[in-house]
Design a protein around this motif. Structure first.
Motif, PDB file in Angstrom:
ATOM      1  N   TYR A   8       0.852  -1.196   0.000  1.00 46.88           N
ATOM      2  CA  TYR A   8       0.000   0.000   0.000  1.00 46.88           C
ATOM      3  C   TYR A   8       0.882   1.239   0.000  1.00 46.88           C
ATOM      4  O   TYR A   8       2.070   1.188   0.340  1.00 46.88           O
ATOM      5  N   GLN A   9       0.271   2.349  -0.391  1.00 47.98           N
ATOM      6  CA  GLN A   9       0.978   3.612  -0.485  1.00 47.98           C
ATOM      7  C   GLN A   9       0.262   4.597   0.433  1.00 47.98           C
ATOM      8  O   GLN A   9      -0.819   5.061   0.127  1.00 47.98           O
ATOM      9  N   ALA A  10       0.862   4.899   1.584  1.00 47.42           N
ATOM     10  CA  ALA A  10       0.231   5.829   2.522  1.00 47.42           C
ATOM     11  C   ALA A  10       0.726   7.249   2.252  1.00 47.42           C
ATOM     12  O   ALA A  10       1.911   7.451   1.998  1.00 47.42           O
ATOM     13  N   SER A  11      -0.198   8.228   2.304  1.00 44.45           N
ATOM     14  CA  SER A  11       0.188   9.624   2.029  1.00 44.45           C
ATOM     15  C   SER A  11       0.748  10.276   3.285  1.00 44.45           C
ATOM     16  O   SER A  11       0.272  10.032   4.391  1.00 44.45           O
ATOM     17  N   ALA A  12       1.723  11.157   3.057  1.00 50.17           N
ATOM     18  CA  ALA A  12       2.370  11.844   4.186  1.00 50.17           C
ATOM     19  C   ALA A  12       1.467  12.914   4.799  1.00 50.17           C
ATOM     20  O   ALA A  12       1.736  13.390   5.898  1.00 50.17           O
ATOM     21  N   ASP A  13       0.385  13.302   4.090  1.00 49.06           N
ATOM     22  CA  ASP A  13      -0.484  14.351   4.628  1.00 49.06           C
ATOM     23  C   ASP A  13      -1.884  13.845   4.963  1.00 49.06           C
ATOM     24  O   ASP A  13      -2.847  14.616   4.995  1.00 49.06           O
ATOM     25  N   ALA A  14      -2.015  12.535   5.196  1.00 47.53           N
ATOM     26  CA  ALA A  14      -3.327  11.980   5.546  1.00 47.53           C
ATOM     27  C   ALA A  14      -3.731  12.434   6.948  1.00 47.53           C
ATOM     28  O   ALA A  14      -2.880  12.764   7.786  1.00 47.53           O
ATOM     29  N   ALA A  15      -5.040  12.471   7.200  1.00 46.52           N
ATOM     30  CA  ALA A  15      -5.538  12.812   8.543  1.00 46.52           C
ATOM     31  C   ALA A  15      -5.083  11.747   9.548  1.00 46.52           C
ATOM     32  O   ALA A  15      -4.727  12.055  10.684  1.00 46.52           O
ATOM     33  N   TYR A  16      -5.124  10.502   9.118  1.00 51.86           N
ATOM     34  CA  TYR A  16      -4.618   9.385   9.922  1.00 51.86           C
ATOM     35  C   TYR A  16      -4.573   8.133   9.055  1.00 51.86           C
ATOM     36  O   TYR A  16      -5.183   8.094   7.986  1.00 51.86           O
ATOM     37  N   LEU A  17      -3.827   7.137   9.507  1.00 46.59           N
ATOM     38  CA  LEU A  17      -3.827   5.815   8.869  1.00 46.59           C
ATOM     39  C   LEU A  17      -4.515   4.860   9.844  1.00 46.59           C
ATOM     40  O   LEU A  17      -4.117   4.754  11.008  1.00 46.59           O
ATOM     41  N   TYR A  18      -5.546   4.184   9.352  1.00 46.96           N
ATOM     42  CA  TYR A  18      -6.391   3.357  10.216  1.00 46.96           C
ATOM     43  C   TYR A  18      -6.220   1.884   9.874  1.00 46.96           C
ATOM     44  O   TYR A  18      -6.172   1.513   8.699  1.00 46.96           O
ATOM     45  N   TYR A  19      -6.164   1.054  10.896  1.00 50.24           N
ATOM     46  CA  TYR A  19      -6.205  -0.394  10.656  1.00 50.24           C
ATOM     47  C   TYR A  19      -6.846  -1.100  11.837  1.00 50.24           C
ATOM     48  O   TYR A  19      -7.003  -0.535  12.925  1.00 50.24           O
ATOM     49  N   CYS A  20      -7.229  -2.350  11.586  1.00 52.47           N
ATOM     50  CA  CYS A  20      -7.793  -3.202  12.646  1.00 52.47           C
ATOM     51  C   CYS A  20      -6.769  -4.307  12.882  1.00 52.47           C
ATOM     52  O   CYS A  20      -6.494  -5.099  11.973  1.00 52.47           O
ATOM     53  N   SER A  21      -6.182  -4.340  14.078  1.00 56.91           N
ATOM     54  CA  SER A  21      -5.047  -5.241  14.296  1.00 56.91           C
ATOM     55  C   SER A  21      -5.436  -6.719  14.237  1.00 56.91           C
ATOM     56  O   SER A  21      -4.619  -7.557  13.865  1.00 56.91           O
ATOM     57  N   ASN A  22      -6.677  -7.008  14.574  1.00 55.39           N
ATOM     58  CA  ASN A  22      -7.138  -8.407  14.496  1.00 55.39           C
ATOM     59  C   ASN A  22      -8.580  -8.414  14.008  1.00 55.39           C
ATOM     60  O   ASN A  22      -9.472  -7.907  14.700  1.00 55.39           O
ATOM     61  N   GLU A  23      -8.786  -8.961  12.825  1.00 54.84           N
ATOM     62  CA  GLU A  23     -10.149  -9.045  12.293  1.00 54.84           C
ATOM     63  C   GLU A  23     -10.812 -10.296  12.863  1.00 54.84           C
ATOM     64  O   GLU A  23     -10.528 -11.426  12.455  1.00 54.84           O
ATOM     65  N   THR A  24     -11.704 -10.056  13.788  1.00 52.61           N
ATOM     66  CA  THR A  24     -12.339 -11.085  14.607  1.00 52.61           C
ATOM     67  C   THR A  24     -13.116 -12.114  13.786  1.00 52.61           C
ATOM     68  O   THR A  24     -13.174 -13.288  14.131  1.00 52.61           O
ATOM     69  N   ILE A  25     -13.749 -11.643  12.707  1.00 52.72           N
ATOM     70  CA  ILE A  25     -14.620 -12.525  11.921  1.00 52.72           C
ATOM     71  C   ILE A  25     -13.791 -13.402  10.987  1.00 52.72           C
ATOM     72  O   ILE A  25     -14.007 -14.610  10.893  1.00 52.72           O
ATOM     73  N   GLN A  26     -12.804 -12.782  10.314  1.00 50.30           N
ATOM     74  CA  GLN A  26     -11.989 -13.549   9.368  1.00 50.30           C
ATOM     75  C   GLN A  26     -10.828 -14.280  10.041  1.00 50.30           C
ATOM     76  O   GLN A  26     -10.295 -15.235   9.488  1.00 50.30           O
ATOM     77  N   GLY A  27     -10.399 -13.808  11.215  1.00 55.99           N
ATOM     78  CA  GLY A  27      -9.271 -14.457  11.885  1.00 55.99           C
ATOM     79  C   GLY A  27      -7.923 -14.121  11.257  1.00 55.99           C
ATOM     80  O   GLY A  27      -7.055 -14.987  11.150  1.00 55.99           O
ATOM     81  N   VAL A  28      -7.762 -12.871  10.828  1.00 63.19           N
ATOM     82  CA  VAL A  28      -6.444 -12.413  10.349  1.00 63.19           C
ATOM     83  C   VAL A  28      -5.936 -11.304  11.262  1.00 63.19           C
ATOM     84  O   VAL A  28      -6.700 -10.444  11.705  1.00 63.19           O
ATOM     85  N   GLN A  29      -4.651 -11.357  11.564  1.00 63.68           N
ATOM     86  CA  GLN A  29      -4.059 -10.432  12.530  1.00 63.68           C
ATOM     87  C   GLN A  29      -2.758  -9.873  11.968  1.00 63.68           C
ATOM     88  O   GLN A  29      -1.973 -10.606  11.361  1.00 63.68           O
ATOM     89  N   PHE A  30      -2.548  -8.582  12.180  1.00 64.97           N
ATOM     90  CA  PHE A  30      -1.254  -7.985  11.822  1.00 64.97           C
ATOM     91  C   PHE A  30      -0.194  -8.546  12.773  1.00 64.97           C
ATOM     92  O   PHE A  30      -0.370  -8.470  13.991  1.00 64.97           O
ATOM     93  N   PRO A  31       0.914  -9.081  12.231  1.00 65.22           N
ATOM     94  CA  PRO A  31       1.975  -9.562  13.127  1.00 65.22           C
ATOM     95  C   PRO A  31       2.610  -8.406  13.898  1.00 65.22           C
ATOM     96  O   PRO A  31       3.082  -8.582  15.012  1.00 65.22           O
ATOM     97  N   THR A  32       2.594  -7.206  13.305  1.00 63.35           N
ATOM     98  CA  THR A  32       3.146  -6.032  13.971  1.00 63.35           C
ATOM     99  C   THR A  32       2.505  -4.783  13.367  1.00 63.35           C
ATOM    100  O   THR A  32       1.786  -4.863  12.378  1.00 63.35           O
TER     101      THR A  32
END
Ligand SMILES: *Cc1c(COP(=O)(O)O)cnc(C)c1O
Length: 372
Positions: free
Chosen positions: A145-169
């Motif tokens: 992904y390409q995140a912009s340097a002037d975004a209001a914020y970068l959002y993520y969900c560290s663990n998607e409860t329904i699908q069972g996928v988690q960011f390792p970090t």
């Protein structure tokens, strides 16, 4: 004691995704203190939220979270109502509305998708990564992904409860862009680097307590920018300036959450020990899935597998139904996948005992051998 008094020995292994299993020692303390908080002359349920004994409980819960997560003075810790869903709106109302900027979302499952749907009501928001085409079976690496340097914020969900996928970090964030995280279903499951976060929030009822309270950790410099036109409850700074007592906080849920945090610190030994415990439990189930690849189809790609929600399918709906029924007969409860995706989901949060996971792993092995 009457014959019908429920005891710890009647408890089943509860793999519910939330509200979910709590440590027995915490439930016992809540029971013991239900009629009368020691020294208080009444139950916590009957006590003013301005009472100094409740303030001690509130501040104690905050102190436990600060110490576990390494939260410093530059972040405020808030105890709010409205669940994680209200945070989908509050984050955007406070950090996006009127900013003239765009909020960027990494959408790795259902909850990220719902969060983005609320954010677009407040301003420009879009997905810079969306895993829907792959059925949300992975999380992105920095190059995806390409995140912009002037975004209001970068959002993520560290663990998607329904699908069972988690960011390792934590995902990479351009400097100056606040990182915002929905950590509802993996809060307190492992250490996090709080210095990376603008906002980290979690409803309690997955991994940290009963339903009713949502913890919001927010960098103090982000409190000022929201418009005073927002409904008062939605303004983070009202809660920050009033010690989470701008209105009556969810007192009992905070009380229970404080006990869970103390359990993680004292009984488990902190978040690094909690992580090891969780890795050990998750490996027991993923090892069975990997041992029977023709029979169990794990949903998440290997390096994105969740420590908290183990999701997989069996070769047919009929086998899935009989898997769930057979599990129930062994007191392994609430294993059906989310109604939107089906399959099997074993939620093995912090408080799920190792014994419960061992029993499930053995059941999975037996079931595959008998039906594969
Ligand atoms: C459960 C859950 C939610 C929704 O929580 P509510 O408290 O019901 O609003 C949001 N995000 C994640 C990751 C969840 O697991």
């Amino acid at each position: 004691m009457s014959m019908s008094t429920p005891t710890a020995t009647q408890r089943t292994f509860n793999f519910s995704p939330g509200p979910a299993v709590l440590p027995v020692s915490v439930l016992e303390e809540l029971r013991d203190e239900m009629l009368c908080l020691p020294g208080a002359g009444c139950s916590l349920l009957e006590m003013s939220h301005r009472d100094k004994r409740f303030l001690e409980i509130l501040h104690g819960a905050e102190a436990s979270l600060r110490s576990l997560l390494g939260i410093g003075d530059d972040h405020a810790v808030l105890f709010l109502q409205g669940g994680a869903r209200l945070q989908f709106s509050m984050v955007a109302a406070n950090l996006l509305r009127g900013s003239g900027k765009t909020a960027e979302y990494l959408v790795t499952g259902s909850w990220g998708k719902y969060a983005l749907a609320e954010a677009v009501k407040e301003g420009d928001a879009n997905a810079i990564y969306n895993g829907q085409a792959d059925n949300f079976n992975a999380v992105p690496s920095a190059g995806d992904y390409q995140a912009s340097a002037d975004a209001a914020y970068l959002y993520y969900c560290s663990n998607e409860t329904i699908q069972g996928v988690q960011f390792p970090t934590e995902p990479e964030t351009p400097s100056g862009v606040p990182l915002v995280c929905d950590s509802s279903s993996d809060f307190l499951c492992r250490p996090v680097d709080m210095s990376r976060y603008g906002v980290l929030y979690a409803c309690a009822q997955k991994n940290a307590g009963p339903a009713g309270v949502t913890v919001v950790v927010i960098r103090r410099d982000l409190l000022a920018q929201a418009s005073a036109d927002l409904p008062g409850y939605l303004l983070y700074r009202n809660h920050a300036e009033n010690d989470s007592e701008w209105n009556t906080p969810p007192a009992f849920a905070i009380y229970a959450l404080g006990k869970v945090a103390k359990w993680v610190a004292d009984d488990i030994g902190g978040l690094e020990a909690m992580r090891k415990h969780n890795e050990q439990k998750a490996a027991l189930l993923y090892d069975v899935i990997d041992a029977f690849p023709q029979f169990y189809h794990g949903h998440a790609v290997t390096d994105c597998r969740s420590l908290m929600n183990v999701t997989f399918r069996l070769p047919s709906d009929t086998l899935q139904a009989s898997f769930i029924a057979g599990a129930k007969a062994q007191d392994l409860e609430n294993l059906a996948g989310h109604r939107s995706v089906g399959g099997i989901r074993a939620s093995i949060y912090n408080a799920m005992p190792l014994d419960g996971v061992r029993t499930l792993a053995q059941y999975m092995t037996d079931f595959a051998q008998q039906n594969g």
